[in-house]
Write a protein that holds these residues in place. Structure first.
Motif, PDB file in Angstrom:
ATOM      1  N   THR A 169       0.840  -1.200   0.000  1.00  0.00           N
ATOM      2  CA  THR A 169       0.000   0.000   0.000  1.00  0.00           C
ATOM      3  C   THR A 169       0.872   1.245   0.000  1.00  0.00           C
ATOM      4  N   TYR A 170       2.162   1.063   0.186  1.00  0.00           N
ATOM      5  CA  TYR A 170       3.107   2.171   0.255  1.00  0.00           C
ATOM      6  C   TYR A 170       3.530   2.581  -1.145  1.00  0.00           C
ATOM      7  N   ARG A 171       3.301   3.855  -1.491  1.00  0.00           N
ATOM      8  CA  ARG A 171       3.619   4.366  -2.826  1.00  0.00           C
ATOM      9  C   ARG A 171       4.773   5.366  -2.803  1.00  0.00           C
ATOM     10  N   GLY A 172       5.354   5.587  -1.645  1.00  0.00           N
ATOM     11  CA  GLY A 172       6.432   6.565  -1.522  1.00  0.00           C
ATOM     12  C   GLY A 172       7.789   5.972  -1.847  1.00  0.00           C
ATOM     13  N   PRO A 173       8.822   6.777  -1.678  1.00  0.00           N
ATOM     14  CA  PRO A 173      10.184   6.314  -1.967  1.00  0.00           C
ATOM     15  C   PRO A 173      10.653   5.280  -0.934  1.00  0.00           C
ATOM     16  N   ARG A 174      11.404   4.322  -1.394  1.00  0.00           N
ATOM     17  CA  ARG A 174      11.969   3.303  -0.493  1.00  0.00           C
ATOM     18  C   ARG A 174      13.305   3.767   0.075  1.00  0.00           C
ATOM     19  N   LEU A 175      14.044   4.512  -0.716  1.00  0.00           N
ATOM     20  CA  LEU A 175      15.358   5.025  -0.318  1.00  0.00           C
ATOM     21  C   LEU A 175      15.600   6.290  -1.131  1.00  0.00           C
ATOM     22  N   GLN A 176      15.754   7.414  -0.442  1.00  0.00           N
ATOM     23  CA  GLN A 176      15.854   8.667  -1.171  1.00  0.00           C
ATOM     24  C   GLN A 176      16.764   9.662  -0.470  1.00  0.00           C
ATOM     25  N   ARG A 177      17.731  10.208  -1.221  1.00  0.00           N
ATOM     26  CA  ARG A 177      18.484  11.355  -0.719  1.00  0.00           C
ATOM     27  C   ARG A 177      17.602  12.569  -0.922  1.00  0.00           C
ATOM     28  N   THR A 178      17.612  13.507   0.034  1.00  0.00           N
ATOM     29  CA  THR A 178      16.665  14.619  -0.052  1.00  0.00           C
ATOM     30  C   THR A 178      17.274  15.920  -0.544  1.00  0.00           C
ATOM     31  N   GLY A 179      18.555  16.174  -0.251  1.00  0.00           N
ATOM     32  CA  GLY A 179      19.154  17.430  -0.631  1.00  0.00           C
ATOM     33  C   GLY A 179      18.746  18.603   0.249  1.00  0.00           C
ATOM     34  N   LEU A 180      18.104  18.334   1.366  1.00  0.00           N
ATOM     35  CA  LEU A 180      17.708  19.408   2.281  1.00  0.00           C
ATOM     36  C   LEU A 180      18.879  19.794   3.182  1.00  0.00           C
ATOM     37  N   SER A 181      18.763  20.930   3.854  1.00  0.00           N
ATOM     38  CA  SER A 181      19.887  21.405   4.657  1.00  0.00           C
ATOM     39  C   SER A 181      20.150  20.532   5.885  1.00  0.00           C
ATOM     40  N   THR A 182      19.113  19.970   6.499  1.00  0.00           N
ATOM     41  CA  THR A 182      19.304  19.131   7.693  1.00  0.00           C
ATOM     42  C   THR A 182      19.072  17.659   7.378  1.00  0.00           C
ATOM     43  N   LEU A 183      17.912  17.341   6.838  1.00  0.00           N
ATOM     44  CA  LEU A 183      17.561  15.960   6.482  1.00  0.00           C
ATOM     45  C   LEU A 183      18.281  15.572   5.193  1.00  0.00           C
ATOM     46  N   LYS A 184      19.155  14.576   5.275  1.00  0.00           N
ATOM     47  CA  LYS A 184      19.950  14.158   4.112  1.00  0.00           C
ATOM     48  C   LYS A 184      19.331  13.007   3.346  1.00  0.00           C
ATOM     49  N   GLY A 185      18.539  12.176   4.032  1.00  0.00           N
ATOM     50  CA  GLY A 185      17.941  11.047   3.341  1.00  0.00           C
ATOM     51  C   GLY A 185      16.881  10.384   4.187  1.00  0.00           C
ATOM     52  N   LEU A 186      15.998   9.642   3.513  1.00  0.00           N
ATOM     53  CA  LEU A 186      14.911   8.931   4.183  1.00  0.00           C
ATOM     54  C   LEU A 186      14.750   7.574   3.514  1.00  0.00           C
ATOM     55  N   ALA A 187      14.488   6.544   4.315  1.00  0.00           N
ATOM     56  CA  ALA A 187      14.318   5.193   3.768  1.00  0.00           C
ATOM     57  C   ALA A 187      13.230   4.452   4.534  1.00  0.00           C
ATOM     58  N   LEU A 188      12.436   3.689   3.804  1.00  0.00           N
ATOM     59  CA  LEU A 188      11.529   2.720   4.418  1.00  0.00           C
ATOM     60  C   LEU A 188      12.397   1.522   4.770  1.00  0.00           C
ATOM     61  N   THR A 189      12.535   1.215   6.054  1.00  0.00           N
ATOM     62  CA  THR A 189      13.465   0.156   6.464  1.00  0.00           C
ATOM     63  C   THR A 189      12.775  -1.103   6.960  1.00  0.00           C
ATOM     64  N   GLY A 190      11.447  -1.057   7.130  1.00  0.00           N
ATOM     65  CA  GLY A 190      10.791  -2.269   7.586  1.00  0.00           C
ATOM     66  C   GLY A 190       9.282  -2.195   7.524  1.00  0.00           C
ATOM     67  N   ASP A 191       8.672  -3.359   7.308  1.00  0.00           N
ATOM     68  CA  ASP A 191       7.219  -3.548   7.322  1.00  0.00           C
ATOM     69  C   ASP A 191       7.005  -4.987   7.770  1.00  0.00           C
ATOM     70  N   PHE A 192       6.953  -5.184   9.096  1.00  0.00           N
ATOM     71  CA  PHE A 192       6.971  -6.554   9.607  1.00  0.00           C
ATOM     72  C   PHE A 192       6.199  -6.643  10.915  1.00  0.00           C
ATOM     73  N   GLU A 193       5.254  -7.584  10.982  1.00  0.00           N
ATOM     74  CA  GLU A 193       4.509  -7.928  12.191  1.00  0.00           C
ATOM     75  C   GLU A 193       3.957  -6.719  12.941  1.00  0.00           C
ATOM     76  N   GLY A 194       3.273  -5.848  12.197  1.00  0.00           N
ATOM     77  CA  GLY A 194       2.594  -4.722  12.825  1.00  0.00           C
ATOM     78  C   GLY A 194       3.443  -3.485  13.035  1.00  0.00           C
ATOM     79  N   TYR A 195       4.672  -3.517  12.569  1.00  0.00           N
ATOM     80  CA  TYR A 195       5.567  -2.364  12.676  1.00  0.00           C
ATOM     81  C   TYR A 195       5.980  -1.905  11.285  1.00  0.00           C
ATOM     82  N   VAL A 196       5.909  -0.592  11.066  1.00  0.00           N
ATOM     83  CA  VAL A 196       6.491   0.011   9.861  1.00  0.00           C
ATOM     84  C   VAL A 196       7.579   0.950  10.357  1.00  0.00           C
ATOM     85  N   THR A 197       8.764   0.834   9.768  1.00  0.00           N
ATOM     86  CA  THR A 197       9.931   1.571  10.235  1.00  0.00           C
ATOM     87  C   THR A 197      10.550   2.379   9.099  1.00  0.00           C
TER      88      THR A 197
END
Length: 170
Positions: A110-138
């Protein structure tokens, strides 16, 4: 000596208070039972944006906003495999949503966003979906400096938000 009519009044009052206490507990247990029947919220997207004083991560949900923890971690790892997440940074945050899923009951994402993405922002450098397991999304977020953040929920539509302050130059 206490008169018998006074005892009867005290006994009736105690009974009424006890009954009121039991009836007020019923809605709480009904609310818990109703929430248990609600489907697990689904994570459908993650996005970010830069603002003059902070960078923002927004996790979009279908359903309700689940419980969430944001923790500083020494490195980012994929749930399950334990493999390192290839995001450059010196400091990392792990964002865990529970109960939540990024897939439906048939196992379709159901997730349509990026799985691994560099952002180029001044503070946030990158974001990644790291897990979807047994009731936890990380998710994992990478930074070059220590992240100072605040979290909150927004509704209609449902979202979990992490604001990360920009460092102030001295």
């Amino acid at each position: 000596m206490i008169h018998p009519p006074f005892r009867r009044i005290v006994a009736l009052a105690c009974g009424a208070l006890l009954a009121a206490g039991l009836s007020s507990a019923a809605p709480a247990s009904a609310a818990i039972a109703a929430r248990a029947q609600i489907q697990t919220p689904l994570v459908v997207n993650a996005r970010w944006g830069g603002h003059p004083a902070y960078d923002r991560i927004v996790i979009d949900l279908r359903g309700f906003v689940p419980g969430a923890t944001v923790t500083s971690v020494p490195r980012l790892l994929y749930d399950g495999s334990g493999q390192p997440v290839p995001l450059a940074g010196k400091h990392f945050l792990e964002i865990r949503l529970n109960p939540a899923a990024a897939h439906d009951d048939a196992g379709n994402s159901t997730y349509r966003g990026p799985r691994l993405q560099r952002t180029g922002l001044s503070t946030l450098k990158g974001l990644a979906l790291t897990g979807d397991f047994e009731g936890y999304v990380t998710f994992g977020a990478a930074f070059d400096t220590v992240p100072y953040y605040r979290t909150f929920s927004l509704h209609s539509p449902e979202r979990f938000v992490v604001d990360i302050a920009h460092p102030h130059p001295c």
